[in-house]
Design a protein around this motif. Structure first.
Motif, PDB file in Angstrom:
ATOM      1  N   VAL A 259     -16.149   2.089  10.892  1.00 38.80           N
ATOM      2  CA  VAL A 259     -16.527   1.742   9.585  1.00 38.80           C
ATOM      3  C   VAL A 259     -15.747   2.577   8.506  1.00 38.80           C
ATOM      4  CG1 VAL A 259     -18.511   2.102   8.022  1.00 38.80           C
ATOM      5  CG2 VAL A 259     -19.108   1.052  10.255  1.00 38.80           C
ATOM      6  N   PHE A 260     -15.712   3.984   9.093  1.00 36.49           N
ATOM      7  CA  PHE A 260     -15.142   5.029   8.236  1.00 36.49           C
ATOM      8  C   PHE A 260     -13.615   4.959   8.669  1.00 36.49           C
ATOM      9  CE2 PHE A 260     -19.679   6.069   7.664  1.00 36.49           C
ATOM     10  CZ  PHE A 260     -19.986   5.841   6.224  1.00 36.49           C
ATOM     11  N   LYS A 261     -13.157   5.067   9.910  1.00 41.29           N
ATOM     12  CA  LYS A 261     -11.977   5.553  10.335  1.00 41.29           C
ATOM     13  C   LYS A 261     -10.937   4.921   9.813  1.00 41.29           C
ATOM     14  CE  LYS A 261      -9.060   6.486  14.345  1.00 41.29           C
ATOM     15  NZ  LYS A 261      -8.902   6.511  15.753  1.00 41.29           N
ATOM     16  N   PRO A 262     -10.810   3.487   9.318  1.00 35.37           N
ATOM     17  CA  PRO A 262      -9.739   2.756   8.687  1.00 35.37           C
ATOM     18  C   PRO A 262      -9.583   3.294   7.064  1.00 35.37           C
ATOM     19  CG  PRO A 262     -11.244   1.107   9.997  1.00 35.37           C
ATOM     20  CD  PRO A 262     -12.176   2.491   9.912  1.00 35.37           C
ATOM     21  N   LEU A 263     -10.778   3.842   6.692  1.00 34.52           N
ATOM     22  CA  LEU A 263     -10.582   4.347   5.318  1.00 34.52           C
ATOM     23  C   LEU A 263      -9.906   5.549   5.160  1.00 34.52           C
ATOM     24  CD1 LEU A 263     -14.174   3.296   4.158  1.00 34.52           C
ATOM     25  CD2 LEU A 263     -12.136   1.872   3.892  1.00 34.52           C
ATOM     26  N   VAL A 264      -9.876   6.458   6.174  1.00 31.04           N
ATOM     27  CA  VAL A 264      -9.586   7.900   6.301  1.00 31.04           C
ATOM     28  C   VAL A 264      -8.312   8.003   6.951  1.00 31.04           C
ATOM     29  CG1 VAL A 264     -11.831   8.692   5.306  1.00 31.04           C
ATOM     30  CG2 VAL A 264     -11.119   8.819   7.864  1.00 31.04           C
ATOM     31  N   GLU A 265      -7.873   7.237   8.011  1.00 35.88           N
ATOM     32  CA  GLU A 265      -7.060   7.596   8.811  1.00 35.88           C
ATOM     33  C   GLU A 265      -5.521   7.974   8.247  1.00 35.88           C
ATOM     34  OE1 GLU A 265      -6.786   4.612  11.899  1.00 35.88           O
ATOM     35  OE2 GLU A 265      -6.506   2.877  10.489  1.00 35.88           O
ATOM     36  N   PHE A 266      -5.206   7.494   7.131  1.00 40.78           N
ATOM     37  CA  PHE A 266      -3.862   7.834   6.715  1.00 40.78           C
ATOM     38  C   PHE A 266      -4.051   9.404   6.496  1.00 40.78           C
ATOM     39  CE2 PHE A 266      -7.049   7.654   3.083  1.00 40.78           C
ATOM     40  CZ  PHE A 266      -6.586   8.771   2.148  1.00 40.78           C
ATOM     41  N   LEU A 267      -5.018  10.075   6.416  1.00 46.61           N
ATOM     42  CA  LEU A 267      -5.045  11.491   6.330  1.00 46.61           C
ATOM     43  C   LEU A 267      -4.361  12.228   7.717  1.00 46.61           C
ATOM     44  CD1 LEU A 267      -8.573  12.241   4.599  1.00 46.61           C
ATOM     45  CD2 LEU A 267      -6.209  12.302   3.592  1.00 46.61           C
ATOM     46  N   ALA A 268      -4.160  11.409   8.578  1.00 49.14           N
ATOM     47  CA  ALA A 268      -3.509  11.857   9.646  1.00 49.14           C
ATOM     48  C   ALA A 268      -1.997  12.582   9.683  1.00 49.14           C
ATOM     49  CB  ALA A 268      -3.314  10.912  10.882  1.00 49.14           C
ATOM     50  N   ASN A 269      -1.528  12.167   8.433  1.00 51.40           N
ATOM     51  CA  ASN A 269      -0.158  12.656   7.966  1.00 51.40           C
ATOM     52  C   ASN A 269      -0.325  13.840   7.076  1.00 51.40           C
ATOM     53  OD1 ASN A 269       0.949  10.706   9.673  1.00 51.40           O
ATOM     54  ND2 ASN A 269       0.760   9.273   8.032  1.00 51.40           N
ATOM     55  N   SER A 270      -1.476  14.502   6.922  1.00 53.75           N
ATOM     56  CA  SER A 270      -1.619  15.652   5.966  1.00 53.75           C
ATOM     57  C   SER A 270      -1.084  16.781   6.131  1.00 53.75           C
ATOM     58  CB  SER A 270      -3.183  15.758   5.552  1.00 53.75           C
ATOM     59  OG  SER A 270      -3.781  14.660   5.189  1.00 53.75           O
ATOM     60  N   ASN A 271      -0.643  17.110   7.418  1.00 55.15           N
ATOM     61  CA  ASN A 271       0.058  18.102   7.758  1.00 55.15           C
ATOM     62  C   ASN A 271       1.318  18.418   6.945  1.00 55.15           C
ATOM     63  OD1 ASN A 271      -2.138  18.909   9.577  1.00 55.15           O
ATOM     64  ND2 ASN A 271      -0.920  18.170  11.158  1.00 55.15           N
TER      65      ASN A 271
END
Length: 271
Positions: A259-271
């Protein structure tokens, strides 16, 4: 080993209460300076880190320590404590009463015990997560000695999801819950553990932000997801964790990951 776990809990409780009392006296009165990574630090952070380290090494002479304000090198000791002396330094310096002291105990690189004390709320969260460790000991997660568990509710506009300051782009798309921004990584995740929120996300947490709550959340029934798909634990002996960030999603139960992962997984590139 029962006596060992009793000692661990007593050390965490007595040390954070003692250090917390002094931090309350300094609350809202100190000026912060910026570190190289842009985060804030005060003399209280450094004092608290030193006090906690001394208490640990005096009680457990064979345990290593990795602290936010001291050494960032993960040691070769089987047992190692990871310390965040003030999680929420900005809140601490600005007079916002939500900030905490976070202690995680790792065995062979993986957290097995976590303790977070929020002095001005008088809330002590702790938990044990011994799965796959080969250790025998207590189980469960607790708030002030009472068992806690994550929520079993389905998402709705009357439920909460926590963001960090670097994850507000999440709001560019429709979101299934109300949003809260806590300003303290550990408390963001603890609110999920205690059932107040269904999930939360941290874009750039450091290892000292998550070591303790990784344990407490899972012991309470929640799921901790590394967004960059790299397993965080076990940590690597000799590695410097000072600059590593670990973008993560936390949810109250595994069923909510899709439910939530598709909405926030773009943050994987926040480093």
């Amino acid at each position: 080993m029962e006596n060992f776990w009793t000692e661990v809990l007593q050390l965490a409780e007595t040390t954070t209460k003692r250090v917390g009392s002094q931090l309350i006296a300094d609350f809202g009165k100190l000026q912060a300076t910026k570190k190289e990574d842009g985060s804030l630090v005060t003399k209280a952070d450094r004092w608290a880190d030193e006090e906690i380290t001394q208490a640990i090494t005096a009680t457990f002479k064979d345990h290593g320590v990795l602290g936010e304000e001291t050494s960032h090198i993960f040691p070769a000791n089987d047992w190692c404590w990871i310390i965040d002396p003030i999680d929420g330094t900005t809140n601490f310096t600005r007079g916002v009463p939500i900030w905490g002291i976070s202690l995680g105990l790792l065995y062979r690189g993986t957290p097995v015990f976590g303790y977070v004390y929020l002095p001005l709320l008088n809330h002590s969260y702790y938990g044990y997560w011994l799965e796959n460790s080969g250790l025998i000991g207590p189980v469960g997660a607790y708030l002030n000695g009472e068992p806690i568990h994550t929520s079993t509710d389905a998402p709705s506009k009357s439920h909460l999801f926590n963001l960090c300051a670097r994850s507000i782009d999440v709001l560019k798309q429709p979101f299934p819950c109300k949003i809260r921004m806590i300003g303290v990584a550990s408390y963001n995740i603890l609110l999920v553990a205690v059932g107040a929120a269904l999930g939360g996300v941290e874009a750039t947490p450091k290892i000292w932000d998550i070591a303790a709550v990784w344990v407490i959340l899972q012991a309470a029934g929640g799921a901790f997801i590394a967004l960059d798909k790299t397993e965080i634990f076990p940590l690597t002996v000799g590695q410097n964790y000072g600059k590593n960030s670990f973008p993560c999603l936390v949810v109250s139960r595994e069923e909510l990951v899709p439910v939530f992962k598709p909405l926030v997984e773009f943050l994987a590139n926040s480093n």
